[in-house]
Design a protein around this motif. Structure first.
Motif, short mmCIF file in Angstrom:
data_model
loop_
_atom_site.label_atom_id
_atom_site.label_comp_id
_atom_site.label_asym_id
_atom_site.label_seq_id
_atom_site.Cartn_x
_atom_site.Cartn_y
_atom_site.Cartn_z
N THR A 192 -65.80 -30.58 22.13
CA THR A 192 -67.11 -30.14 21.71
C THR A 192 -67.07 -28.68 21.23
O THR A 192 -66.42 -27.84 21.85
CB THR A 192 -68.10 -30.27 22.88
N ASN A 193 -67.75 -28.41 20.15
CA ASN A 193 -67.83 -27.06 19.60
C ASN A 193 -68.93 -26.29 20.34
O ASN A 193 -69.98 -25.97 19.79
CB ASN A 193 -68.12 -27.12 18.09
N TRP A 194 -68.66 -26.02 21.60
CA TRP A 194 -69.67 -25.39 22.46
C TRP A 194 -69.00 -24.79 23.67
O TRP A 194 -67.98 -25.28 24.14
CB TRP A 194 -70.68 -26.45 22.92
N THR A 234 -64.73 -22.36 22.81
CA THR A 234 -64.78 -21.87 21.42
C THR A 234 -64.16 -20.48 21.29
O THR A 234 -63.98 -20.00 20.17
CB THR A 234 -66.23 -21.87 20.89
N MET A 239 -60.62 -22.07 20.50
CA MET A 239 -60.57 -23.22 19.59
C MET A 239 -61.31 -22.88 18.30
O MET A 239 -62.33 -22.21 18.32
CB MET A 239 -61.26 -24.44 20.21
N ASN A 240 -60.79 -23.40 17.20
CA ASN A 240 -61.48 -23.28 15.92
C ASN A 240 -61.07 -24.46 15.04
O ASN A 240 -60.25 -25.28 15.45
CB ASN A 240 -61.19 -21.93 15.25
N SER A 241 -61.62 -24.53 13.85
CA SER A 241 -61.36 -25.68 12.98
C SER A 241 -59.92 -25.71 12.47
O SER A 241 -59.50 -26.72 11.90
CB SER A 241 -62.34 -25.69 11.81
N LEU A 263 -63.18 -30.13 16.15
CA LEU A 263 -64.38 -29.74 16.89
C LEU A 263 -65.52 -30.74 16.64
O LEU A 263 -65.79 -31.10 15.49
CB LEU A 263 -64.82 -28.34 16.47
N PRO A 271 -69.33 -31.32 16.45
CA PRO A 271 -70.57 -30.53 16.35
C PRO A 271 -71.59 -30.99 17.39
O PRO A 271 -71.61 -32.16 17.78
CB PRO A 271 -71.06 -30.77 14.93
#
Length: 88
Positions: free
Chosen positions: A68-70, A74, A77-79, A84, A86
């Motif tokens: 989860t991008n939360w 984060t 973690m990145n794209s 990720l 959303p």
């Protein structure tokens, strides 16, 4: 679990499903690196994991990660280094 899923979803069959293994028993800490390395990817869809230790461990083992991008994960973690999910 898989048999119940197949009964409820006749459009799927055993050959069209990915291989999933559900581990219900605790795993000793020393066995965790081998578990991570035995997987094709690590998925943790969470909303409030905090720092994200399991995510960081999987990434350290060079396993593709979907998370989860939360929250705290984060921070590392990145794209470019993970997939990720959303959030709404």
């Amino acid at each position: 679990f898989e048999e119940d899923f197949l009964k409820k979803n006749p459009q799927w069959n055993e050959t069209s499903l990915p291989h999933l293994t559900f581990i219900r028993d605790p795993i000793p800490f020393l066995n965790m690196p081998a578990l991570y390395k035995s997987a094709d990817c690590f998925v943790l869809a969470t909303h409030g994991e905090g720092w994200g230790l399991p995510i960081a461990e999987a990434m350290a083992m060079e396993i593709p990660v979907v998370a989860t991008n939360w929250s705290g994960n984060t921070e590392f973690m990145n794209s470019e280094n993970a997939f990720l999910i959303p959030i709404a």
